[in-house]
Design a protein around this motif. Structure first.
Motif, PDB file in Angstrom:
ATOM      1  N   LEU A 149      86.500  94.950  53.062  1.00 50.76           N
ATOM      2  CA  LEU A 149      87.342  95.255  54.214  1.00 50.76           C
ATOM      3  C   LEU A 149      86.495  95.730  55.382  1.00 50.76           C
ATOM      4  N   TYR A 150      86.732  95.121  56.550  1.00 49.00           N
ATOM      5  CA  TYR A 150      86.104  95.523  57.806  1.00 49.00           C
ATOM      6  C   TYR A 150      87.204  95.823  58.812  1.00 49.00           C
ATOM      7  N   PRO A 151      87.570  97.111  58.974  1.00 45.67           N
ATOM      8  CA  PRO A 151      88.582  97.471  59.984  1.00 45.67           C
ATOM      9  C   PRO A 151      88.044  97.230  61.393  1.00 45.67           C
ATOM     10  N   PHE A 152      88.931  96.811  62.290  1.00 48.80           N
ATOM     11  CA  PHE A 152      88.577  96.623  63.701  1.00 48.80           C
ATOM     12  C   PHE A 152      89.222  97.756  64.481  1.00 48.80           C
ATOM     13  N   GLN A 153      88.401  98.683  64.976  1.00 48.06           N
ATOM     14  CA  GLN A 153      88.895  99.831  65.731  1.00 48.06           C
ATOM     15  C   GLN A 153      87.991 100.064  66.930  1.00 48.06           C
ATOM     16  N   ASN A 154      88.566 100.539  68.010  1.00 55.61           N
ATOM     17  CA  ASN A 154      87.804 100.819  69.230  1.00 55.61           C
ATOM     18  C   ASN A 154      87.027  99.590  69.703  1.00 55.61           C
ATOM     19  N   ASN A 155      87.650  98.425  69.566  1.00 58.79           N
ATOM     20  CA  ASN A 155      87.076  97.153  70.007  1.00 58.79           C
ATOM     21  C   ASN A 155      85.771  96.780  69.322  1.00 58.79           C
ATOM     22  N   THR A 156      85.611  97.190  68.049  1.00 58.57           N
ATOM     23  CA  THR A 156      84.389  96.862  67.327  1.00 58.57           C
ATOM     24  C   THR A 156      84.600  96.961  65.819  1.00 58.57           C
ATOM     25  N   PHE A 157      83.720  96.313  65.068  1.00 60.17           N
ATOM     26  CA  PHE A 157      83.682  96.486  63.617  1.00 60.17           C
ATOM     27  C   PHE A 157      82.653  97.542  63.227  1.00 60.17           C
ATOM     28  N   TYR A 158      81.814  97.967  64.174  1.00 56.36           N
ATOM     29  CA  TYR A 158      80.780  98.964  63.893  1.00 56.36           C
ATOM     30  C   TYR A 158      81.387 100.347  63.647  1.00 56.36           C
ATOM     31  N   ASN A 159      80.800 101.100  62.725  1.00 60.29           N
ATOM     32  CA  ASN A 159      81.122 102.514  62.467  1.00 60.29           C
ATOM     33  C   ASN A 159      82.582 102.751  62.101  1.00 60.29           C
ATOM     34  N   ASN A 160      83.205 101.785  61.424  1.00 56.81           N
ATOM     35  CA  ASN A 160      84.597 101.943  61.022  1.00 56.81           C
ATOM     36  C   ASN A 160      84.763 101.915  59.509  1.00 56.81           C
ATOM     37  N   GLY A 161      83.703 102.210  58.792  1.00 59.09           N
ATOM     38  CA  GLY A 161      83.781 102.219  57.333  1.00 59.09           C
ATOM     39  C   GLY A 161      83.831 100.820  56.748  1.00 59.09           C
ATOM     40  N   GLY A 162      83.263  99.858  57.449  1.00 60.26           N
ATOM     41  CA  GLY A 162      83.322  98.469  57.017  1.00 60.26           C
ATOM     42  C   GLY A 162      82.480  98.165  55.799  1.00 60.26           C
ATOM     43  N   GLY A 163      82.884  97.118  55.112  1.00 64.05           N
ATOM     44  CA  GLY A 163      82.160  96.676  53.935  1.00 64.05           C
ATOM     45  C   GLY A 163      82.669  97.282  52.642  1.00 64.05           C
ATOM     46  N   THR A 164      83.742  98.052  52.712  1.00 67.86           N
ATOM     47  CA  THR A 164      84.310  98.670  51.517  1.00 67.86           C
ATOM     48  C   THR A 164      84.877  97.593  50.606  1.00 67.86           C
TER      49      THR A 164
ATOM     50  N   ASP B 296      96.413  92.383  59.593  1.00 65.58           N
ATOM     51  CA  ASP B 296      96.438  93.836  59.821  1.00 65.58           C
ATOM     52  C   ASP B 296      96.379  94.529  58.466  1.00 65.58           C
ATOM     53  N   TRP B 297      95.207  94.532  57.864  1.00 67.30           N
ATOM     54  CA  TRP B 297      95.033  95.085  56.518  1.00 67.30           C
ATOM     55  C   TRP B 297      95.215  96.593  56.476  1.00 67.30           C
ATOM     56  N   THR B 298      94.921  97.295  57.568  1.00 66.06           N
ATOM     57  CA  THR B 298      94.993  98.761  57.561  1.00 66.06           C
ATOM     58  C   THR B 298      96.327  99.300  58.046  1.00 66.06           C
ATOM     59  N   GLY B 299      97.206  98.430  58.550  1.00 70.28           N
ATOM     60  CA  GLY B 299      98.538  98.857  58.974  1.00 70.28           C
ATOM     61  C   GLY B 299      98.590  99.572  60.309  1.00 70.28           C
ATOM     62  N   ASP B 300      97.537  99.420  61.134  1.00 67.71           N
ATOM     63  CA  ASP B 300      97.519 100.114  62.424  1.00 67.71           C
ATOM     64  C   ASP B 300      97.946  99.218  63.589  1.00 67.71           C
ATOM     65  N   GLY B 301      98.394  97.999  63.290  1.00 68.62           N
ATOM     66  CA  GLY B 301      98.833  97.089  64.337  1.00 68.62           C
ATOM     67  C   GLY B 301      97.722  96.249  64.936  1.00 68.62           C
ATOM     68  N   ILE B 302      96.495  96.369  64.442  1.00 67.28           N
ATOM     69  CA  ILE B 302      95.344  95.630  64.950  1.00 67.28           C
ATOM     70  C   ILE B 302      94.769  94.798  63.808  1.00 67.28           C
ATOM     71  N   PRO B 303      94.531  93.495  64.032  1.00 69.97           N
ATOM     72  CA  PRO B 303      93.960  92.674  62.963  1.00 69.97           C
ATOM     73  C   PRO B 303      92.594  93.185  62.513  1.00 69.97           C
ATOM     74  N   ASP B 304      92.362  93.088  61.219  1.00 68.70           N
ATOM     75  CA  ASP B 304      91.104  93.474  60.591  1.00 68.70           C
ATOM     76  C   ASP B 304      90.585  92.258  59.837  1.00 68.70           C
ATOM     77  N   LEU B 305      89.392  92.380  59.279  1.00 61.20           N
ATOM     78  CA  LEU B 305      88.821  91.314  58.461  1.00 61.20           C
ATOM     79  C   LEU B 305      88.704  91.747  57.012  1.00 61.20           C
ATOM     80  N   ILE B 306      89.033  90.842  56.136  1.00 64.79           N
ATOM     81  CA  ILE B 306      88.579  90.927  54.751  1.00 64.79           C
ATOM     82  C   ILE B 306      87.716  89.700  54.565  1.00 64.79           C
ATOM     83  N   VAL B 307      86.510  89.911  54.069  1.00 66.35           N
ATOM     84  CA  VAL B 307      85.585  88.811  53.829  1.00 66.35           C
ATOM     85  C   VAL B 307      85.334  88.706  52.330  1.00 66.35           C
ATOM     86  N   ARG B 308      85.028  87.497  51.892  1.00 64.44           N
ATOM     87  CA  ARG B 308      84.661  87.291  50.493  1.00 64.44           C
ATOM     88  C   ARG B 308      83.198  86.927  50.457  1.00 64.44           C
ATOM     89  N   ASP B 309      82.438  87.674  49.654  1.00 61.17           N
ATOM     90  CA  ASP B 309      81.021  87.361  49.530  1.00 61.17           C
ATOM     91  C   ASP B 309      80.812  86.347  48.409  1.00 61.17           C
TER      92      ASP B 309
END
Length: 123
Positions: free
Chosen positions: A92-107, A72-85
């Motif tokens: 950081l890819y936040p998981f919100q609204n049952n998707t990784f799309y359109n959540n400001g991912g890739g920061t 839970d990288w964003t502290g909202d109670g829902i697991p998120d992804l951090i990926v290493r390239d």
């Protein structure tokens, strides 16, 4: 005591990576898998089964990274992804609204992470 979430460490060398996730409304662990094309697919676990729960919904694409860290990288109670390239950047890819799309991912949230193993946790 803080609530601990199940966490997983995965490498891109695995043909199909399994990533644990959870949805607050089900209170059950679900699966997100990465297929060989780099798509992330959500498989909800409900009624003690993955059958007949709308599984396989694509919740992200282009996930061809070296390492995957779930917490839970964003502290909202829902697991998120951090990926290493491959350059050692952490994204950081936040998981919100049952998707990784359109959540400001890739920061990019870190760089120079060229280590062998990663162990996320509330240390």
């Amino acid at each position: 005591m803080k609530k601990f979430l199940k966490q997983a460490f995965l490498t891109a060398s695995i043909a199909v990576s399994i990533i644990m996730s959870s949805e607050a409304f089900t209170r059950a662990e679900d699966l997100i898998v990465r297929d060989s094309s780099g798509n992330l697919r959500l498989y909800p676990f409900q009624n003690n089964t993955f059958y007949n729960n709308g599984g396989g919904t694509i919740v992200g694409n282009g996930f061809n990274f070296t390492n995957y860290l779930v917490a839970d990288w964003t502290g909202d109670g829902i697991p998120d992804l951090i990926v290493r390239d491959s350059s050692g950047n952490l994204r950081l890819y936040p998981f919100q609204n049952n998707t990784f799309y359109n959540n400001g991912g890739g920061t990019i949230v870190g760089n120079g992470f060229n280590f062998t193993d990663y162990f996320p946790g509330d240390w």
